[in-house]
Design a protein around this motif. Structure first.
Motif, PDB file in Angstrom:
ATOM      1  N   ALA A 280       0.839  -1.209   0.000  1.00  0.00           N
ATOM      2  CA  ALA A 280       0.000   0.000   0.000  1.00  0.00           C
ATOM      3  C   ALA A 280       0.868   1.251   0.000  1.00  0.00           C
ATOM      4  N   ILE A 281       1.989   1.224   0.755  1.00  0.00           N
ATOM      5  CA  ILE A 281       2.915   2.367   0.762  1.00  0.00           C
ATOM      6  C   ILE A 281       3.545   2.532  -0.621  1.00  0.00           C
ATOM      7  N   GLY A 282       3.904   1.402  -1.249  1.00  0.00           N
ATOM      8  CA  GLY A 282       4.504   1.432  -2.579  1.00  0.00           C
ATOM      9  C   GLY A 282       3.564   1.989  -3.633  1.00  0.00           C
ATOM     10  N   ARG A 283       2.248   1.764  -3.445  1.00  0.00           N
ATOM     11  CA  ARG A 283       1.269   2.234  -4.435  1.00  0.00           C
ATOM     12  C   ARG A 283       0.704   3.619  -4.087  1.00  0.00           C
ATOM     13  N   ALA A 284       1.232   4.220  -3.024  1.00  0.00           N
ATOM     14  CA  ALA A 284       0.733   5.544  -2.611  1.00  0.00           C
ATOM     15  C   ALA A 284       0.985   6.591  -3.692  1.00  0.00           C
ATOM     16  N   LYS A 285       2.009   6.384  -4.525  1.00  0.00           N
ATOM     17  CA  LYS A 285       2.319   7.348  -5.578  1.00  0.00           C
ATOM     18  C   LYS A 285       1.226   7.439  -6.638  1.00  0.00           C
ATOM     19  N   TYR A 286       0.395   6.398  -6.731  1.00  0.00           N
ATOM     20  CA  TYR A 286      -0.653   6.381  -7.754  1.00  0.00           C
ATOM     21  C   TYR A 286      -2.000   6.902  -7.237  1.00  0.00           C
ATOM     22  N   VAL A 287      -2.017   7.405  -6.006  1.00  0.00           N
ATOM     23  CA  VAL A 287      -3.250   7.961  -5.442  1.00  0.00           C
ATOM     24  C   VAL A 287      -3.511   9.330  -6.062  1.00  0.00           C
ATOM     25  N   GLU A 288      -4.754   9.565  -6.468  1.00  0.00           N
ATOM     26  CA  GLU A 288      -5.117  10.860  -7.065  1.00  0.00           C
ATOM     27  C   GLU A 288      -4.930  11.988  -6.041  1.00  0.00           C
ATOM     28  N   GLU A 289      -4.585  13.166  -6.534  1.00  0.00           N
ATOM     29  CA  GLU A 289      -4.314  14.303  -5.647  1.00  0.00           C
ATOM     30  C   GLU A 289      -5.488  14.595  -4.705  1.00  0.00           C
ATOM     31  N   LYS A 290      -6.723  14.476  -5.206  1.00  0.00           N
ATOM     32  CA  LYS A 290      -7.890  14.814  -4.388  1.00  0.00           C
ATOM     33  C   LYS A 290      -8.116  13.808  -3.260  1.00  0.00           C
ATOM     34  N   ASP A 291      -7.576  12.590  -3.405  1.00  0.00           N
ATOM     35  CA  ASP A 291      -7.799  11.551  -2.393  1.00  0.00           C
ATOM     36  C   ASP A 291      -6.605  11.371  -1.461  1.00  0.00           C
ATOM     37  N   VAL A 292      -5.561  12.210  -1.635  1.00  0.00           N
ATOM     38  CA  VAL A 292      -4.290  11.970  -0.940  1.00  0.00           C
ATOM     39  C   VAL A 292      -4.463  11.890   0.572  1.00  0.00           C
ATOM     40  N   GLU A 293      -5.091  12.925   1.170  1.00  0.00           N
ATOM     41  CA  GLU A 293      -5.143  12.981   2.633  1.00  0.00           C
ATOM     42  C   GLU A 293      -5.867  11.779   3.226  1.00  0.00           C
ATOM     43  N   ALA A 294      -7.054  11.485   2.704  1.00  0.00           N
ATOM     44  CA  ALA A 294      -7.849  10.384   3.257  1.00  0.00           C
ATOM     45  C   ALA A 294      -7.148   9.039   3.067  1.00  0.00           C
ATOM     46  N   ARG A 295      -6.583   8.821   1.886  1.00  0.00           N
ATOM     47  CA  ARG A 295      -5.937   7.527   1.594  1.00  0.00           C
ATOM     48  C   ARG A 295      -4.679   7.335   2.437  1.00  0.00           C
ATOM     49  N   TYR A 296      -3.899   8.407   2.627  1.00  0.00           N
ATOM     50  CA  TYR A 296      -2.663   8.280   3.402  1.00  0.00           C
ATOM     51  C   TYR A 296      -2.962   8.037   4.886  1.00  0.00           C
ATOM     52  N   GLN A 297      -4.022   8.643   5.393  1.00  0.00           N
ATOM     53  CA  GLN A 297      -4.431   8.368   6.780  1.00  0.00           C
ATOM     54  C   GLN A 297      -4.883   6.917   6.928  1.00  0.00           C
ATOM     55  N   GLU A 298      -5.549   6.420   5.900  1.00  0.00           N
ATOM     56  CA  GLU A 298      -6.006   5.024   5.901  1.00  0.00           C
ATOM     57  C   GLU A 298      -4.804   4.059   5.928  1.00  0.00           C
ATOM     58  N   ILE A 299      -3.768   4.374   5.116  1.00  0.00           N
ATOM     59  CA  ILE A 299      -2.557   3.523   5.093  1.00  0.00           C
ATOM     60  C   ILE A 299      -1.860   3.573   6.451  1.00  0.00           C
ATOM     61  N   SER A 300      -1.839   4.756   7.084  1.00  0.00           N
ATOM     62  CA  SER A 300      -1.209   4.895   8.404  1.00  0.00           C
ATOM     63  C   SER A 300      -1.932   4.040   9.443  1.00  0.00           C
ATOM     64  N   ARG A 301      -3.257   4.058   9.390  1.00  0.00           N
ATOM     65  CA  ARG A 301      -4.037   3.226  10.328  1.00  0.00           C
ATOM     66  C   ARG A 301      -3.799   1.741  10.054  1.00  0.00           C
ATOM     67  N   GLN A 302      -3.685   1.391   8.772  1.00  0.00           N
ATOM     68  CA  GLN A 302      -3.416  -0.004   8.398  1.00  0.00           C
ATOM     69  C   GLN A 302      -2.064  -0.462   8.953  1.00  0.00           C
ATOM     70  N   LEU A 303      -1.078   0.422   8.905  1.00  0.00           N
ATOM     71  CA  LEU A 303       0.257   0.112   9.437  1.00  0.00           C
ATOM     72  C   LEU A 303       0.182  -0.159  10.936  1.00  0.00           C
ATOM     73  N   ASP A 304      -0.521   0.720  11.664  1.00  0.00           N
ATOM     74  CA  ASP A 304      -0.672   0.533  13.115  1.00  0.00           C
ATOM     75  C   ASP A 304      -1.340  -0.793  13.433  1.00  0.00           C
ATOM     76  N   ALA A 305      -2.420  -1.102  12.694  1.00  0.00           N
ATOM     77  CA  ALA A 305      -3.181  -2.330  12.968  1.00  0.00           C
ATOM     78  C   ALA A 305      -2.331  -3.571  12.688  1.00  0.00           C
ATOM     79  N   GLU A 306      -1.575  -3.583  11.607  1.00  0.00           N
ATOM     80  CA  GLU A 306      -0.775  -4.756  11.255  1.00  0.00           C
ATOM     81  C   GLU A 306       0.377  -4.971  12.240  1.00  0.00           C
ATOM     82  N   LEU A 307       1.007  -3.882  12.688  1.00  0.00           N
ATOM     83  CA  LEU A 307       2.087  -4.017  13.673  1.00  0.00           C
ATOM     84  C   LEU A 307       1.545  -4.472  15.030  1.00  0.00           C
ATOM     85  N   GLU A 308       0.390  -3.952  15.387  1.00  0.00           N
ATOM     86  CA  GLU A 308      -0.251  -4.359  16.646  1.00  0.00           C
ATOM     87  C   GLU A 308      -0.574  -5.846  16.628  1.00  0.00           C
TER      88      GLU A 308
END
Length: 584
Positions: free
Chosen positions: A552-580
């Motif tokens: 998901a981090i690797g594909r973050a470059k392909y996120v549309e500009e308008k969706d950047v904030e929401a999608r990046y917060q989602e990836i951050s939450r996914q990272l926390d959940a997987e490490l937990e």
């Protein structure tokens, strides 16, 4: 005044009887009326560099002096035009029915018959000085072409025209302090070797945003700054310049193909009219001037092309525009200097280049800058100069590269190994640098992210440490590294492949805004920080390396500009959940 040819040596001609001529005067050589420029005077003998093919010209032929220096025509019609190195319009010459430029051909740089709609800004009775706007022409959908009071003229407007006019028609009359009436047309001329005047030069404080992550984040160039792109054949100099021409937040682009191979220049001429300006949707040519000077043109013409381009850039700067000038490549220009210097039998410097190579390069780059323009409005304009350098074999220890590096403040060093690995842009983050970073930090912290400088430093340190660890791996293998160091290499690989690598042909990845760049950088650094903490708490390294969030981090470059904030917060939450989950 007429002289006589006494010696012909390729593009260099020596003529006698030129005692009244001056340095850099334009002359016409032989019955063919070839264009040349005086580059040396000794008594009544003049050395002339001819900008056309001199075969068949011999001693005894006439030389006619025009009495004026090499100049460019400035006025409506520059935008969308394609000129050669001495501002002859290639489309007009082609329309004459020839696929090659005939010797001695004379075609006006700006179309004398085309009618423009002139709209006045000044009115009768106004006090005006050099640089003030008299009126404007809507040259293209993207460029409003202002007609300015010529240099050194000051007085009162007696009359201003409104309506359709050709570039040679009088559009205003100004009475000076002595009572003399000056008739002003839309056409002005300026000597190419003399920089256009301005009120004041300012220190640049704002970056030229390019949308290229490695440039904007790590090695930014300021508006009004100077940058060099040295690199070996095939490392992507021209591609980088194309990306900058398309995406940089400059309002006018001047692209000089200075002695590049014919097929490369053909690509530029074919592609630029097809490219769309991403901000307006109009063709990119609507704000571009092209100067095409390929390797098969006489070597002397390469030198003139650089000065032609920078003079046109300064002209639009004086209107208050942000101008970017791309010179591809200054190495070919320096080769022209070397050949002419050799024919003049001057004392050679290093590798045969003339001793004045550095000063000539400095004269070109010093004409860039952010300035307060002449004119009552107090407007500012800037020229950002980006020069490609083509050192033989990619060896930047050669004289042209070294002379350039002493002048420019940004060095984007292209790497052949990166290009061979299909890593583009192939800018080597270990050798490149930008001396504008401190000047631009306040702007980035204010307009992009308050933590921009710290994020940049953390990323640069990670890449530097990866380089040191790679040395160890090459010597003793990866198993010799600690798990912490292996995680560091994984994070650096993510930074290289997911962040620095950018696909110029992908419609989303080709450009990244500042907000998107910082978001991507935070994701990579956040993964490294949180994964390091998890590793210390006993998580297995191989499990961390295989986390699904890494894709998901690797594909973050392909996120549309308008969706950047929401999608990046989602990836951050996914990272926390997987490490937990991993630690549980």
């Amino acid at each position: 005044m007429e002289g006589k040819i006494v010696k012909v040596s390729g593009p260099l001609i020596v003529a006698e009887g030129m005692g009244d001529a001056e340095m850099f005067d334009v002359v016409r050589v032989s019955e063919h009326k070839l264009i040349g420029e005086i580059i040396e005077l000794r008594g009544d003998k003049a050395s002339i560099q001819v900008y056309e093919e001199t075969s068949g010209i011999g001693p005894g032929g006439p030389v006619y002096s025009t009495g004026s220096p090499l100049s460019v025509e400035l006025g409506p019609g520059l935008i969308e035009a394609i000129f050669d190195g001495i501002q002859r319009p290639l489309d007009k010459i082609y329309a004459l029915g020839t696929s090659r430029i005939e010797r001695g051909v004379e075609v006006a740089a700006l179309d004398r018959e085309k009618v423009w709609e002139f709209l006045p800004i000044a009115k009768a009775g106004d006090k005006v000085a050099a640089g003030d706007f008299l009126g404007y022409v809507q040259e293209t959908a993207l460029v409003k072409h202002y007609i300015m009071v010529p240099n050194k003229l000051e007085g009162t407007v007696e009359w201003v025209y409104e309506g359709p006019a050709r570039v040679t028609d009088v559009v205003a009359k100004v009475r000076d302090a002595a009572g003399e009436i000056h008739e002003i047309t839309m056409l002005q001329k300026w000597p190419v070797r003399r920089g256009r005047p301005y009120k004041q030069k300012l220190a640049p404080t704002e970056p030229m945003i390019t949308g290229q992550r490695i440039i904007d984040t790590f090695f930014p160039v300021a508006k009004g700054g100077v940058a060099a792109i040295p690199g070996p054949f095939g490392s992507g100099k021209t591609v980088v310049q194309h990306q900058l021409a398309k995406w940089a937040d400059a309002e006018i682009i001047v692209y000089i193909g200075c002695g590049e191979r014919g097929n490369e220049m053909t690509d530029v001429l074919m592609e630029f009219p097809e490219l769309k300006d991403p901000r307006s949707g109009e063709p990119l040519m609507k704000r571009t001037v092209l100067i095409a000077n390929t390797s098969d043109m006489p070597v002397a013409a390469r030198e003139a092309s650089i000065y032609t381009g920078i003079t046109i850039a300064e002209y639009f700067r004086d209107m208050g525009y942000r101008v970017a000038i791309m010179a591809d490549s200054t190495s070919r220009w320096a080769e022209a200097l070397r050949e002419m210097s050799g024919r003049l039998e001057e004392m050679p410097g290093e590798e045969g280049y003339p001793a004045y190579l550095s000063s000539r390069l400095a004269e070109f780059y010093e004409r860039a800058g952010l300035v307060v323009c002449h004119g009552g409005e107090g407007r500012t304009g800037c020229v950002t100069a980006i020069g490609a350098v083509s050192p033989p074999g990619g060896d930047i220890s050669e004289p042209v590269s070294q002379a350039t590096l002493r002048i420019v403040k940004v060095f984007w060093g292209l790497s052949a190994p990166l290009a061979y690995r299909r890593h583009f842009p192939a800018i080597d983050w270990l050798t490149s640098y930008s001396l504008y970073v401190d000047q631009l930090t306040d702007w980035y912290n204010k307009n992009v992210d308050p933590d921009w400088k710290n994020l940049r430093q953390a990323a640069m340190q990670l890449l530097q440490e990866e380089s040191e660890l790679e040395e160890v791996v090459r010597l003793v293998g990866i198993d010799a590294l600690s798990l912490k160091d292996r995680l560091k290499m994984e994070a650096a690989r993510s930074l290289r492949e997911d962040y620095l690598q950018q696909n110029a042909f992908h419609e989303t990845d080709t450009y990244a805004s500042g907000k998107k760049q910082v978001g991507m950088l935070k994701l990579v650094l956040e993964f490294y920080r949180k994964a390091s903490a998890a590793l210390e708490q006993g998580a297995d390294f191989s499990d961390i390396a295989k986390l699904p969030v890494r894709e998901a981090i690797g594909r973050a470059k392909y996120v549309e500009e308008k969706d950047v904030e929401a999608r990046y917060q989602e990836i951050s939450r996914q990272l926390d959940a997987e490490l937990e989950k991993l630690l549980a």
